[in-house]
Design a protein around this motif. Sequence first.
Motif, PDB file in Angstrom:
ATOM      1  N   MET A 109     -16.419   5.615  98.587  1.00 26.42           N
ATOM      2  CA  MET A 109     -16.748   5.637  97.166  1.00 26.42           C
ATOM      3  C   MET A 109     -15.605   6.203  96.339  1.00 26.42           C
ATOM      4  O   MET A 109     -15.282   5.695  95.278  1.00 26.42           O
ATOM      5  CB  MET A 109     -17.974   6.503  96.934  1.00 26.42           C
ATOM      6  CG  MET A 109     -19.249   5.808  97.248  1.00 26.42           C
ATOM      7  SD  MET A 109     -20.586   6.962  97.083  1.00 26.42           S
ATOM      8  CE  MET A 109     -21.927   5.918  97.559  1.00 26.42           C
ATOM      9  N   LEU A 145     -21.306   8.939  89.924  1.00 29.81           N
ATOM     10  CA  LEU A 145     -20.597   8.989  91.199  1.00 29.81           C
ATOM     11  C   LEU A 145     -20.262  10.434  91.553  1.00 29.81           C
ATOM     12  O   LEU A 145     -20.470  10.873  92.691  1.00 29.81           O
ATOM     13  CB  LEU A 145     -19.328   8.147  91.119  1.00 29.81           C
ATOM     14  CG  LEU A 145     -18.523   8.115  92.412  1.00 29.81           C
ATOM     15  CD1 LEU A 145     -19.327   7.456  93.498  1.00 29.81           C
ATOM     16  CD2 LEU A 145     -17.223   7.379  92.220  1.00 29.81           C
ATOM     17  N   ILE A 173     -26.999   9.173  96.955  1.00 27.10           N
ATOM     18  CA  ILE A 173     -25.657   8.570  97.022  1.00 27.10           C
ATOM     19  C   ILE A 173     -25.720   7.116  96.572  1.00 27.10           C
ATOM     20  O   ILE A 173     -24.917   6.674  95.752  1.00 27.10           O
ATOM     21  CB  ILE A 173     -25.104   8.598  98.453  1.00 27.10           C
ATOM     22  CG1 ILE A 173     -25.019  10.006  98.983  1.00 27.10           C
ATOM     23  CG2 ILE A 173     -23.736   7.978  98.489  1.00 27.10           C
ATOM     24  CD1 ILE A 173     -24.305  10.055 100.297  1.00 27.10           C
ATOM     25  N   TRP A 214     -23.898   5.731  93.261  1.00 25.86           N
ATOM     26  CA  TRP A 214     -22.781   4.808  93.343  1.00 25.86           C
ATOM     27  C   TRP A 214     -23.110   3.502  92.645  1.00 25.86           C
ATOM     28  O   TRP A 214     -22.282   2.936  91.933  1.00 25.86           O
ATOM     29  CB  TRP A 214     -22.416   4.538  94.800  1.00 25.86           C
ATOM     30  CG  TRP A 214     -21.267   3.598  94.919  1.00 25.86           C
ATOM     31  CD1 TRP A 214     -19.956   3.900  94.741  1.00 25.86           C
ATOM     32  CD2 TRP A 214     -21.332   2.201  95.183  1.00 25.86           C
ATOM     33  NE1 TRP A 214     -19.197   2.777  94.884  1.00 25.86           N
ATOM     34  CE2 TRP A 214     -20.010   1.718  95.163  1.00 25.86           C
ATOM     35  CE3 TRP A 214     -22.365   1.323  95.444  1.00 25.86           C
ATOM     36  CZ2 TRP A 214     -19.709   0.395  95.396  1.00 25.86           C
ATOM     37  CZ3 TRP A 214     -22.063  -0.007  95.667  1.00 25.86           C
ATOM     38  CH2 TRP A 214     -20.742  -0.458  95.641  1.00 25.86           C
ATOM     39  N   LEU A 218     -19.205   7.138 103.532  1.00 22.37           N
ATOM     40  CA  LEU A 218     -19.585   6.649 102.206  1.00 22.37           C
ATOM     41  C   LEU A 218     -18.808   7.388 101.136  1.00 22.37           C
ATOM     42  O   LEU A 218     -18.268   6.805 100.201  1.00 22.37           O
ATOM     43  CB  LEU A 218     -21.067   6.895 101.976  1.00 22.37           C
ATOM     44  CG  LEU A 218     -22.044   5.779 102.305  1.00 22.37           C
ATOM     45  CD1 LEU A 218     -23.423   6.200 101.894  1.00 22.37           C
ATOM     46  CD2 LEU A 218     -21.663   4.531 101.547  1.00 22.37           C
ATOM     47  N   PHE A 219     -18.781   8.688 101.308  1.00 20.29           N
ATOM     48  CA  PHE A 219     -18.091   9.622 100.435  1.00 20.29           C
ATOM     49  C   PHE A 219     -16.652   9.168 100.196  1.00 20.29           C
ATOM     50  O   PHE A 219     -16.209   8.972  99.063  1.00 20.29           O
ATOM     51  CB  PHE A 219     -18.094  10.921 101.242  1.00 20.29           C
ATOM     52  CG  PHE A 219     -17.783  12.154 100.515  1.00 20.29           C
ATOM     53  CD1 PHE A 219     -18.812  12.943 100.064  1.00 20.29           C
ATOM     54  CD2 PHE A 219     -16.484  12.558 100.328  1.00 20.29           C
ATOM     55  CE1 PHE A 219     -18.536  14.122  99.431  1.00 20.29           C
ATOM     56  CE2 PHE A 219     -16.211  13.725  99.687  1.00 20.29           C
ATOM     57  CZ  PHE A 219     -17.242  14.516  99.235  1.00 20.29           C
ATOM     58  N   VAL A 245     -21.467  12.437  94.839  1.00 20.21           N
ATOM     59  CA  VAL A 245     -20.539  13.033  95.802  1.00 20.21           C
ATOM     60  C   VAL A 245     -20.826  14.518  95.966  1.00 20.21           C
ATOM     61  O   VAL A 245     -20.843  15.056  97.084  1.00 20.21           O
ATOM     62  CB  VAL A 245     -19.094  12.777  95.327  1.00 20.21           C
ATOM     63  CG1 VAL A 245     -18.128  13.628  96.100  1.00 20.21           C
ATOM     64  CG2 VAL A 245     -18.743  11.329  95.499  1.00 20.21           C
ATOM     65  N   TYR A 293     -29.215   9.864 101.156  1.00 19.38           N
ATOM     66  CA  TYR A 293     -28.831   8.469 100.919  1.00 19.38           C
ATOM     67  C   TYR A 293     -29.365   7.940  99.592  1.00 19.38           C
ATOM     68  O   TYR A 293     -28.684   7.180  98.912  1.00 19.38           O
ATOM     69  CB  TYR A 293     -29.303   7.568 102.063  1.00 19.38           C
ATOM     70  CG  TYR A 293     -28.322   7.552 103.197  1.00 19.38           C
ATOM     71  CD1 TYR A 293     -27.099   6.946 103.043  1.00 19.38           C
ATOM     72  CD2 TYR A 293     -28.604   8.173 104.392  1.00 19.38           C
ATOM     73  CE1 TYR A 293     -26.179   6.951 104.066  1.00 19.38           C
ATOM     74  CE2 TYR A 293     -27.699   8.184 105.417  1.00 19.38           C
ATOM     75  CZ  TYR A 293     -26.491   7.571 105.253  1.00 19.38           C
ATOM     76  OH  TYR A 293     -25.579   7.590 106.252  1.00 19.38           O
ATOM     77  N   MET A 295     -21.780   9.075 108.661  1.00 19.27           N
ATOM     78  CA  MET A 295     -21.792   7.954 107.728  1.00 19.27           C
ATOM     79  C   MET A 295     -21.809   8.435 106.277  1.00 19.27           C
ATOM     80  O   MET A 295     -21.280   7.766 105.400  1.00 19.27           O
ATOM     81  CB  MET A 295     -23.001   7.050 108.002  1.00 19.27           C
ATOM     82  CG  MET A 295     -22.909   6.277 109.282  1.00 19.27           C
ATOM     83  SD  MET A 295     -21.259   5.915 109.831  1.00 19.27           S
ATOM     84  CE  MET A 295     -20.876   4.515 108.872  1.00 19.27           C
ATOM     85  N   VAL A 296     -22.412   9.610 106.029  1.00 21.81           N
ATOM     86  CA  VAL A 296     -22.375  10.142 104.663  1.00 21.81           C
ATOM     87  C   VAL A 296     -20.929  10.433 104.275  1.00 21.81           C
ATOM     88  O   VAL A 296     -20.492  10.110 103.161  1.00 21.81           O
ATOM     89  CB  VAL A 296     -23.259  11.405 104.550  1.00 21.81           C
ATOM     90  CG1 VAL A 296     -23.051  12.066 103.210  1.00 21.81           C
ATOM     91  CG2 VAL A 296     -24.707  11.047 104.714  1.00 21.81           C
ATOM     92  N   LEU A 297     -20.153  11.000 105.223  1.00 24.58           N
ATOM     93  CA  LEU A 297     -18.746  11.260 104.927  1.00 24.58           C
ATOM     94  C   LEU A 297     -17.976   9.957 104.698  1.00 24.58           C
ATOM     95  O   LEU A 297     -17.127   9.873 103.813  1.00 24.58           O
ATOM     96  CB  LEU A 297     -18.110  12.046 106.076  1.00 24.58           C
ATOM     97  CG  LEU A 297     -18.507  13.509 106.120  1.00 24.58           C
ATOM     98  CD1 LEU A 297     -17.866  14.194 107.300  1.00 24.58           C
ATOM     99  CD2 LEU A 297     -18.090  14.201 104.841  1.00 24.58           C
ATOM    100  N   ILE A 333     -24.494  18.282 103.222  1.00 24.77           N
ATOM    101  CA  ILE A 333     -23.879  18.392 104.543  1.00 24.77           C
ATOM    102  C   ILE A 333     -23.515  19.840 104.829  1.00 24.77           C
ATOM    103  O   ILE A 333     -23.729  20.359 105.922  1.00 24.77           O
ATOM    104  CB  ILE A 333     -22.635  17.487 104.625  1.00 24.77           C
ATOM    105  CG1 ILE A 333     -23.070  16.039 104.635  1.00 24.77           C
ATOM    106  CG2 ILE A 333     -21.836  17.782 105.853  1.00 24.77           C
ATOM    107  CD1 ILE A 333     -21.928  15.093 104.738  1.00 24.77           C
TER     108      ILE A 333
END
Lengths: 170, 352
Positions: A78, B146, B134, B138, A74-75, B150, B131, A70-72, B157
């Motif tokens: 966005m 932003l 992010i 955003w 969102l990424f 990112v 989160y 889900m982070v990807l 990750i």
Amino acid sequence: MLGYTITQWLFGILSFLAIMFALMVVFTRNPINSVLYLVLTFFCIAGHYLLLNAQFLAVVHIVVYAGAIMVLFLFVIMLMNLNQDTEPQKTVISKVVAAIAGGLLLFVMVGALRGSEQLQIKQYGHSDIGLVKNLGNVLFHDFLFPFEIASVLLLAAMVGAIMIGKKEIK
Amino acid sequence: MTVFLIYKAILCVLIFAVSLGVAAYATWWERKFAALLQDRKGPNRAGPLGLFQPLADGGKMFMKEEIIPNVSNKFLFILGPSLFLFLSFLTGVLIPWGKDFTYDGHALALQLTDINVGLLYILGVTSIAVYGIIIGGWASNNKYSLLGAVRASSQMISYEIAMGISIIALVITAGGTLSFREILDTQDAGLANICYQPLGFLIFFICALAETNRAPFDLAECETELVGGYHTEYSAFKLGAFMFGEYINMFVSSAIMAGLYFGGYNFPFAKEFYHMIGLEDGSAWISLIGAGVYLIKTFIFISVFMWIRWTLPRFRYDQLMNLGWRVLIPLSLLNLAITVLVEIFIRGTIQL
């Protein structure tokens, strides 16, 4: 409380939340909000796993789905900066067709579930099957071969994704 | 049961208060430490040695005008820092601060809860911790924010993978348990895990630096390129929440490293020492001394974090990604392979 145990209460609340958030994923206009509702849905489902005594699955579900995929999502959303103005409006005919197709799918699912209350649920193993140790034993002893096959499949998918993502092949 | 519940409630409040206090005074120590490295005095006006400086800073944060940009998504804008602060506390529940002690016939643990997938839980919380950044970045509706968000998410990750693999190697060394408490107990009898996992510790440490967004990995708030990064639009205590969360993250990850690799509340000749000063097993004093030892180890790690921040320059973004994917992940896989081979052929803890 009202003749229900705490587990049943938790199950009820979690199910309600999961279904509500899942509906919100579909109904919200803003794609970012959709993704965030989807994350909440995943948390509710992880709660269901915990109720089933599958702690490993619950945590891995959070790590993989909420934490990585889900982070990807969102990424990407966005960076694409999707919003109501840029989203193409659907024509009436495609909405009608979608409604019919969805209705048929519902019909099939209701038909498939009919009579399922008479089925006997066969319990596999014991109730502690979801703990890490037992799950490891099952995966690496009883189902070693399918497990390895699945990992080869994932590896192939990964290599494929890298190949597609490459700018040029030398 | 009542004793248990009351005890857990007290412990919960205590750990919350200690985390907040340590985070507040880590800001003071960071400024003092930076001053030491740069040969100046640092904060010295508010109270003796500037000790009231964190209170003054906190007061300032609360008093400042709060600005919420008109074009931002208000709900998410407020949710971002709140979530960041909340998630930074979540890992703290797992840390066992000392040995069990008995009070009035009840065995009580100096730990909020011990779940049997403890290490995976830590990975889970660190993976969702992004989160807050992010969402905040955003919702600010600002290009710099932003970009910062990112960067933070891709960095987290990338470094989680190497962190996860180094944790797997640690779990194999520690005898196949994922419970934090049991990993600490294996180090009570034998050597600390750092002796078996030097490379694993190094990888874990670098990843912890990256996961807490500390220099030299603080590209998400790189002020030379991105103004303030993900918190450009934030002011007053929302900015404070981001800063506070960072210090709590630092405290918790230092405690995790001190516990997993350096034995936590265990120290050399602990049994002989307790015996010498005449303490019996289950005495609350043993738990307290253990907690003190654990805190000292944690403070050393916090200081190392700061030392690195004020010594090393920031990475360039491609260097950061190269380090994560091309150096740390292969190294952690190598470490895993070596660990397994050593366990099978030299220590013989794994039977084929």
